[in-house]
Design a protein around this motif. Structure first.
Motif, mmCIF file in Angstrom:
data_model
loop_
_atom_site.group_PDB
_atom_site.id
_atom_site.type_symbol
_atom_site.label_atom_id
_atom_site.label_comp_id
_atom_site.label_asym_id
_atom_site.label_seq_id
_atom_site.Cartn_x
_atom_site.Cartn_y
_atom_site.Cartn_z
ATOM 1 N N GLU A 65 0.717 -0.821 0.259
ATOM 2 C CA GLU A 65 0.271 0.147 -0.499
ATOM 3 C C GLU A 65 0.980 1.477 -0.306
ATOM 4 O OE1 GLU A 65 -3.337 2.199 2.199
ATOM 5 O OE2 GLU A 65 -2.571 1.040 3.068
ATOM 6 N N VAL A 66 0.420 2.019 -1.414
ATOM 7 C CA VAL A 66 1.282 3.620 -0.805
ATOM 8 C C VAL A 66 0.930 4.397 -0.157
ATOM 9 C CG1 VAL A 66 2.236 4.883 -2.454
ATOM 10 C CG2 VAL A 66 2.010 2.873 -3.118
ATOM 11 N N VAL A 67 2.061 5.154 0.818
ATOM 12 C CA VAL A 67 1.782 5.767 1.600
ATOM 13 C C VAL A 67 2.076 7.236 1.810
ATOM 14 C CG1 VAL A 67 0.142 3.993 3.025
ATOM 15 C CG2 VAL A 67 2.525 4.549 3.480
ATOM 16 N N PHE A 68 1.885 8.176 2.604
ATOM 17 C CA PHE A 68 2.319 9.233 3.434
ATOM 18 C C PHE A 68 2.929 8.757 4.654
ATOM 19 C CE2 PHE A 68 -1.390 11.568 0.737
ATOM 20 C CZ PHE A 68 -0.246 12.945 -0.048
ATOM 21 N N SER A 69 4.434 9.081 4.549
ATOM 22 C CA SER A 69 5.216 8.508 5.963
ATOM 23 C C SER A 69 4.646 9.097 7.145
ATOM 24 C CB SER A 69 7.303 8.927 5.965
ATOM 25 O OG SER A 69 7.420 8.821 4.552
ATOM 26 N N THR A 70 3.645 10.348 7.002
ATOM 27 C CA THR A 70 3.477 10.454 8.092
ATOM 28 C C THR A 70 2.175 10.969 7.818
ATOM 29 O OG1 THR A 70 4.242 12.928 7.876
ATOM 30 C CG2 THR A 70 5.527 11.576 9.420
ATOM 31 N N THR A 71 2.153 12.331 7.718
ATOM 32 C CA THR A 71 0.379 12.826 7.521
ATOM 33 C C THR A 71 0.847 13.540 5.790
ATOM 34 O OG1 THR A 71 0.382 15.224 8.395
ATOM 35 C CG2 THR A 71 -0.794 13.348 9.974
ATOM 36 N N PRO A 72 -0.220 13.793 5.463
ATOM 37 C CA PRO A 72 -0.020 15.197 4.114
ATOM 38 C C PRO A 72 0.944 16.385 4.124
ATOM 39 C CG PRO A 72 -2.071 13.741 3.256
ATOM 40 C CD PRO A 72 -1.376 13.246 4.956
ATOM 41 N N GLU A 73 -0.074 16.574 5.324
ATOM 42 C CA GLU A 73 0.669 17.298 6.091
ATOM 43 C C GLU A 73 1.717 17.987 6.350
ATOM 44 O OE1 GLU A 73 -4.188 17.181 6.699
ATOM 45 O OE2 GLU A 73 -2.211 16.297 6.855
ATOM 46 N N ASN A 74 2.413 16.999 7.172
ATOM 47 C CA ASN A 74 3.442 16.537 7.888
ATOM 48 C C ASN A 74 4.502 17.123 6.800
ATOM 49 O OD1 ASN A 74 2.661 17.139 10.579
ATOM 50 N ND2 ASN A 74 2.637 15.382 10.979
ATOM 51 N N ASP A 75 4.338 15.583 5.520
ATOM 52 C CA ASP A 75 5.264 15.730 5.074
ATOM 53 C C ASP A 75 5.135 17.062 3.932
ATOM 54 O OD1 ASP A 75 5.087 13.180 6.035
ATOM 55 O OD2 ASP A 75 4.667 11.773 3.967
ATOM 56 N N PHE A 76 4.513 17.682 3.464
ATOM 57 C CA PHE A 76 4.457 18.422 3.028
ATOM 58 C C PHE A 76 4.706 19.429 3.639
ATOM 59 C CE2 PHE A 76 1.891 16.402 -0.423
ATOM 60 C CZ PHE A 76 2.152 16.711 -1.135
ATOM 61 N N LYS A 77 4.619 20.038 4.760
ATOM 62 C CA LYS A 77 5.393 21.039 4.895
ATOM 63 C C LYS A 77 6.698 21.367 5.835
ATOM 64 C CE LYS A 77 2.966 23.126 8.505
ATOM 65 N NZ LYS A 77 2.270 22.877 10.042
ATOM 66 N N ALA A 78 7.288 19.656 6.013
ATOM 67 C CA ALA A 78 8.915 19.791 5.909
ATOM 68 C C ALA A 78 9.741 19.563 4.775
ATOM 69 C CB ALA A 78 8.867 17.945 7.208
ATOM 70 N N TRP A 79 9.236 18.938 3.777
ATOM 71 C CA TRP A 79 9.836 19.519 2.528
ATOM 72 C C TRP A 79 9.732 20.803 2.289
ATOM 73 C CZ3 TRP A 79 6.659 18.479 -2.628
ATOM 74 C CH2 TRP A 79 7.782 18.099 -3.424
ATOM 75 N N PHE A 80 8.179 21.498 1.938
ATOM 76 C CA PHE A 80 8.652 22.672 1.841
ATOM 77 C C PHE A 80 10.122 23.767 2.485
ATOM 78 C CE2 PHE A 80 7.116 27.067 1.788
ATOM 79 C CZ PHE A 80 7.293 27.253 0.150
ATOM 80 N N SER A 81 9.871 22.919 4.054
ATOM 81 C CA SER A 81 10.514 24.028 4.789
ATOM 82 C C SER A 81 11.618 23.658 4.432
ATOM 83 C CB SER A 81 10.226 23.810 5.883
ATOM 84 O OG SER A 81 9.210 23.889 6.718
ATOM 85 N N ARG A 82 12.620 22.295 4.133
ATOM 86 C CA ARG A 82 13.781 22.273 3.510
ATOM 87 C C ARG A 82 14.776 23.525 2.748
ATOM 88 N NH1 ARG A 82 12.526 16.827 3.466
ATOM 89 N NH2 ARG A 82 12.786 16.511 1.687
ATOM 90 N N GLY A 83 13.681 23.976 1.861
ATOM 91 C CA GLY A 83 14.433 24.463 0.775
ATOM 92 C C GLY A 83 14.146 25.689 0.662
ATOM 93 N N ASN A 84 12.929 26.426 1.630
ATOM 94 C CA ASN A 84 12.531 27.552 1.335
ATOM 95 C C ASN A 84 13.092 28.715 2.925
ATOM 96 O OD1 ASN A 84 10.883 27.882 -0.919
ATOM 97 N ND2 ASN A 84 10.846 25.708 -0.477
ATOM 98 N N THR A 85 13.631 29.531 2.374
ATOM 99 C CA THR A 85 13.200 30.828 3.795
ATOM 100 C C THR A 85 11.840 30.678 4.110
ATOM 101 O OG1 THR A 85 15.287 31.513 2.915
ATOM 102 C CG2 THR A 85 14.242 32.416 4.758
ATOM 103 N N LEU A 86 11.968 30.987 5.274
ATOM 104 C CA LEU A 86 10.058 30.755 5.740
ATOM 105 C C LEU A 86 10.143 32.720 6.446
ATOM 106 C CD1 LEU A 86 9.152 27.502 7.485
ATOM 107 C CD2 LEU A 86 9.119 28.715 4.678
ATOM 108 N N ASP A 87 10.143 33.721 5.178
ATOM 109 C CA ASP A 87 9.919 34.997 5.663
ATOM 110 C C ASP A 87 9.049 35.864 4.766
ATOM 111 O OD1 ASP A 87 11.771 34.983 3.505
ATOM 112 O OD2 ASP A 87 13.361 35.760 4.201
ATOM 113 N N GLY A 88 8.365 35.414 4.180
ATOM 114 C CA GLY A 88 7.064 35.807 3.436
ATOM 115 C C GLY A 88 5.865 37.170 4.109
ATOM 116 N N LYS A 89 5.278 37.257 3.600
ATOM 117 C CA LYS A 89 4.246 37.971 4.206
ATOM 118 C C LYS A 89 3.132 36.819 4.395
ATOM 119 C CE LYS A 89 4.987 43.043 3.232
ATOM 120 N NZ LYS A 89 4.701 43.669 2.556
ATOM 121 N N ASN A 90 2.850 35.968 3.869
ATOM 122 C CA ASN A 90 1.671 35.769 2.859
ATOM 123 C C ASN A 90 2.202 33.587 2.775
ATOM 124 O OD1 ASN A 90 -0.003 37.477 2.676
ATOM 125 N ND2 ASN A 90 0.870 37.407 0.513
#
Length: 338
Positions: A65-90
């Motif tokens: 069964e193909v699954v997310f490692s944890t949850t879609p929310e956690n997996d995507f947020k962790a992935w996005f945070s690795r390559g992006n500086t989280l200093d925008g307004k939105n």
């Protein structure tokens, strides 16, 4: 002794379950564009069916069964945070509508695979949301180990999808969170093309002008070749001639009937409760050396090659025509077949 057997049985059951799943690995980073930053990334999982798929893996075709490692929310947020500086307004908000994998026919060497993909992405400003991009389509794969290939390239497809959103201006109209449950229905209710029973005659250069029923001003006359195909539109006003090439048109409406520009010429646009669509196949809409399923994303490498192989086979079989919808939010084609 009985307790020992129970412990061993439970351990084997847990081990068996862990071996029966294949987690999506979000490796690498989402390429960040200079000057475009966001302070966060969130996911709204609106999938009606949370199961991604049960597929055969490895040489022994073990079903997993193909699954997310944890949850879609956690997996995507962790992935996005690795390559992006989280200093925008939105913030960026990804709405996951569908992610389904399946396998099909095999010629003994390669197996067909299919990915049903549907997602939307918005820019969140305070408590308001502005639409950025959407894709609702089906990707066809073909490979010896097609299950592994599809799972491996899920992050590739999402990465290109998110990167596409970086390049676009958000919609002018901002909406509330309650409108995101069915944003397309909300949008349809606002456009004149959906509210009116008859379309306005004229030339439309883009999908937005078509939806808003704002054709080019002036009396344009359509010019046709010997085959009766529209080649251009001409307007003569105050002794000045203005020409609009067919290649620059999104569509034209004549006597209340709309026709969409494709690589094979203009094809009549139909309308039903689901939206606007044409009756065609990929071969009519796109040139032979262009693959519609990955071309919109600009995908490269293994995923593009595998999709291209499957696409070429479909064209060789002269696939049947189908209802191809014009996406209400983007104006792109929505292919719902495999």
């Amino acid at each position: 002794m009985k307790k020992l057997f129970q412990i061993v049985f439970c351990f084997m059951a847990v081990l068996s379950f862990s071996q029966s799943t294949e987690a999506i690995k979000f490796k690498g980073n989402i390429t960040r564009f200079d000057g475009v930053t966001y302070k966060g990334f969130n996911v709204l999982d609106q999938r009606q069916d949370k199961s991604i798929g049960n597929l055969p893996f490895n040489e022994n075709k073990e079903m997993k069964e193909v699954v997310f490692s944890t949850t879609p929310e956690n997996d995507f947020k962790a992935w996005f945070s690795r390559g992006n500086t989280l200093d925008g307004k939105n913030e960026l908000i990804l709405i996951l509508k569908k992610l389904k994998l399946s396998t099909g026919e095999s010629d003994g060497k390669k197996t067909n695979g299919n990915m049903d993909f549907s997602a939307q992405i918005f820019q969140k400003e305070g408590d308001k949301y502005r639409f950025l991009y959407k894709k609702d389509t089906a990707f066809a794969f073909q490979d010896k180990r097609v299950s592994e290939l599809m799972v491996k390239n899920i992050p590739v497809i999402f990465s290109e999808f998110i990167k596409k959103a970086y390049t676009l201006e958000p919609a002018k109209d901002a909406v509330l969170l309650s409108n995101l449950s069915d944003y397309e229905a909300y949008v349809k209710n606002k456009y004149e093309a959906f509210k009116s029973d008859k379309l306005k005659d004229g030339i439309y250069l883009d999908f937005n002008s078509f939806l808003n029923q704002n054709p080019l001003k002036g009396n344009f006359e359509l010019e046709r070749n010997d085959k009766g195909e529209v080649t251009k539109a001409i307007k003569i006003e105050n002794d000045k001639k203005e020409k609009i090439s067919a290649n620059k048109m999104f569509a034209y409406v004549e006597n209340g009937k709309a026709y969409k520009k494709t690589m094979s010429g203009f094809i009549e646009i139909n309308k039903n409760e689901n939206g606007f669509y044409i009756i065609a196949n990929r071969g009519q809409i796109f040139p032979a050396d262009y693959n519609s399923t990955y071309g919109m994303f600009g995908l490269i490498g293994a995923v593009a090659g595998s999709i291209e192989q499957a696409s070429k086979q479909k064209k060789m079989k002269n696939e049947d025509k189908q209802e191809v919808y014009i996406d209400t939010l983007t104006g792109e084609y929505d292919f719902q077949d495999k």
